[in-house]
Design an enzyme around this catalytic site. Structure first.
Site, mmCIF file in Angstrom:
data_model
loop_
_atom_site.group_PDB
_atom_site.id
_atom_site.type_symbol
_atom_site.label_atom_id
_atom_site.label_comp_id
_atom_site.label_asym_id
_atom_site.label_seq_id
_atom_site.Cartn_x
_atom_site.Cartn_y
_atom_site.Cartn_z
ATOM 1 N N ARG A 46 0.850 -1.194 0.000
ATOM 2 C CA ARG A 46 0.000 0.000 0.000
ATOM 3 C C ARG A 46 0.887 1.246 0.000
ATOM 4 O O ARG A 46 0.603 2.235 -0.657
ATOM 5 C CB ARG A 46 -0.952 0.010 1.204
ATOM 6 C CG ARG A 46 -1.834 1.227 1.178
ATOM 7 C CD ARG A 46 -2.973 1.324 2.189
ATOM 8 N NE ARG A 46 -3.147 0.267 3.129
ATOM 9 C CZ ARG A 46 -2.542 0.211 4.338
ATOM 10 N NH1 ARG A 46 -1.709 1.162 4.711
ATOM 11 N NH2 ARG A 46 -2.776 -0.797 5.143
ATOM 12 N N TYR A 98 -14.924 19.613 -13.559
ATOM 13 C CA TYR A 98 -15.290 18.210 -13.755
ATOM 14 C C TYR A 98 -16.386 17.855 -12.744
ATOM 15 O O TYR A 98 -16.273 18.199 -11.552
ATOM 16 C CB TYR A 98 -14.045 17.348 -13.537
ATOM 17 C CG TYR A 98 -14.342 15.876 -13.562
ATOM 18 C CD1 TYR A 98 -14.738 15.259 -14.734
ATOM 19 C CD2 TYR A 98 -14.238 15.104 -12.412
ATOM 20 C CE1 TYR A 98 -15.029 13.905 -14.754
ATOM 21 C CE2 TYR A 98 -14.519 13.751 -12.430
ATOM 22 C CZ TYR A 98 -14.912 13.155 -13.612
ATOM 23 O OH TYR A 98 -15.205 11.825 -13.626
ATOM 24 N N ASP A 170 -5.675 21.058 -11.779
ATOM 25 C CA ASP A 170 -6.090 19.824 -12.462
ATOM 26 C C ASP A 170 -5.675 19.970 -13.928
ATOM 27 O O ASP A 170 -6.277 20.734 -14.686
ATOM 28 C CB ASP A 170 -7.610 19.653 -12.318
ATOM 29 C CG ASP A 170 -8.140 18.389 -12.982
ATOM 30 O OD1 ASP A 170 -7.437 17.837 -13.862
ATOM 31 O OD2 ASP A 170 -9.266 17.964 -12.646
HETATM 32 C C1 LIG Z 1 -11.847 12.259 -15.315
HETATM 33 C C2 LIG Z 1 -11.469 13.505 -14.638
HETATM 34 C C3 LIG Z 1 -11.242 13.524 -13.261
HETATM 35 C C4 LIG Z 1 -11.437 12.321 -12.371
HETATM 36 O O1 LIG Z 1 -10.528 11.311 -12.660
HETATM 37 P P1 LIG Z 1 -10.858 9.727 -12.510
HETATM 38 O O2 LIG Z 1 -9.611 9.088 -12.959
HETATM 39 O O3 LIG Z 1 -12.043 9.454 -13.373
HETATM 40 O O4 LIG Z 1 -11.175 9.493 -11.074
HETATM 41 C C5 LIG Z 1 -10.853 14.737 -12.696
HETATM 42 N N1 LIG Z 1 -10.709 15.855 -13.443
HETATM 43 C C6 LIG Z 1 -10.921 15.857 -14.770
HETATM 44 C C7 LIG Z 1 -10.734 17.121 -15.539
HETATM 45 C C8 LIG Z 1 -11.314 14.687 -15.412
HETATM 46 O O5 LIG Z 1 -11.552 14.711 -16.729
#
Ligand SMILES: *Cc1c(COP(=O)(O)O)cnc(C)c1O
Length: 381
Positions: A46, A98, A170
């Site tokens: 982990r 998102y 992000d």
């Molecule tokens: C898909 C996505 C997420 C979440 O990621 P997962 O891998 O699906 O948990 C977060 N931010 C953006 C911009 C995304 O497109």
């Protein structure tokens, strides 16, 4: 080293016991110790796994970061960042996010006493109006999902530094090939590795990158404590996928541009969102902070009802109707009923997520076939 060389080589050492050029899948949960506490850095999987460590080195190199941590999903990575906070802390974030990020903020962490401000970030100065003594984190997504707003990362970073706040970006939509938020002053970069980094629609994974030792230690502690760790097989698949990231992104960008240009003057299209157009409201910032404009495009069908939008979205032959993005295959998505269903109607419509909006993730197929497919699908009434 330049980007493509790093994508292929960073973190990938030949296996010392056999010379295998590909990093082995260390499918193990634990590691044998000669006497108690004498492990070679690996005690329990982990906390650490050699396949995952190789991938983390690789992804760190792509963002020019000192540290990277991989998580079992993008949401697992987001969850870890918010767990840096305490009850009473406040977060300033964008009003076009998102759907899953919006959901975890409002439906999970709001219950733990963390307050979120969802504001228009297309002018970074708006942030200043919401900063108070409890503000700890600015969470930025750029380009945004699905309306391709562009947020000025360097401007957000200046405000964050002035007020001693953490800035997390992000970077899923851009990928490290197009944009490197740490270089623009962000403290943490978050990726849904599921998308462009993995690139083949076969893995769900997340990652965080940072240059800050303290943030890294705290996030590694949360990862090990809370357990959103990815498995070695998935780590292997992503390492394999990343080797062609630069080639795929080149084609995503090329195809994206061709399709955006095709759709721009199409009579069925009322509105098109793509940061590469000079009349995109923040085109200049996109040009400054991104190397190219990517393969994500959103369109509003002129005067189409929800039913008509459904009929169009189901009439593609090459594009597949599916959630997610960033894979080699082209996808079409209806945000209102799919990726953004968890956002209340008034809130999503305020930022343009309307019933007749469709989001395209342009893949790396031959663009002529994609344009033919769009042509025929847009004839559907
Ligand atoms: C898909 C996505 C997420 C979440 O990621 P997962 O891998 O699906 O948990 C977060 N931010 C953006 C911009 C995304 O497109």
């Amino acid at each position: 080293m330049k980007f493509g060389t790093k994508a292929i080589h960073a973190g990938a050492e030949p296996d010392p016991s056999t010379g295998a050029i590909m990093t082995p899948i260390y499918q193990t949960s634990t590691y044998v110790q000669e006497s108690p506490g004498t492990h070679k850095g690996y005690a329990y999987a982990r906390g650490k796994n050699p396949t995952r460590v190789a991938l983390e080195k690789n992804l760190a190199a792509l963002e020019d970061a000192k540290h990277c941590l991989c998580f079992s999903s993008g949401m697992g990575a987001t969850d870890a960042v918010i767990k840096l906070l305490r009850p009473g802390d406040e977060v300033i974030t964008g009003d076009d996010l998102y759907g899953g990020s919006y959901r975890i903020f409002t439906k999970v962490f709001a219950n733990y006493g963390i307050k979120f401000h969802f504001i228009n970030l297309t002018d970074a100065n708006n942030i200043k109006k919401f900063i108070n003594g409890n503000t700890k984190l600015i969470w930025v997504e750029t380009p945004t999902n699905p309306t391709m707003q562009i947020v000025d990362i360097a401007a957000c970073s200046a405000i964050a530094k002035e007020n001693k706040l953490t800035l997390c970006v992000d970077n899923t939509f851009a990928s490290p090939y197009l944009q490197n938020p740490l270089a623009l002053g962000a403290d943490i970069v978050m990726h849904s590795v599921t998308k462009y980094l993995g690139g083949h629609s076969d893995v769900v994974m997340g990652a965080l990158m940072t240059n800050d030792d303290k943030l890294y230690t705290d996030l590694a502690f949360i990862l090990n404590s809370c357990g959103a760790n990815p498995g070695p097989m998935d780590s292997f698949l992503v390492m394999r996928g990343v080797k062609t990231l630069h080639l795929r992104m080149e084609r995503h960008c090329y195809n994206g541009r061709k399709i955006a240009e095709f759709l721009k003057n199409h009579p069925r299209i009322e509105k098109i969102y793509w940061p590469g157009f000079e009349d995109h409201p923040n085109h200049a910032i996109a040009k400054k902070q991104m190397r190219d404009f990517g393969g994500m495009i959103s369109i509003v069908l002129r005067g189409a009802s929800l039913e008509e939008t459904f009929r169009v979205s189901s009439s593609f032959h090459v594009f597949s109707l599916a959630e997610s993005l960033g894979g080699v295959e082209s996808l079409i998505n209806h945000p209102v009923t799919m990726t953004h269903a968890s956002i209340p109607k008034e809130e999503r419509e305020r930022v343009g997520v309307v019933d007749n909006l469709l989001r395209l993730s342009v893949g790396v197929e031959d663009v002529e076939d994609l344009i033919e497919d769009l042509k025929q699908a847009l004839e559907t009434r």
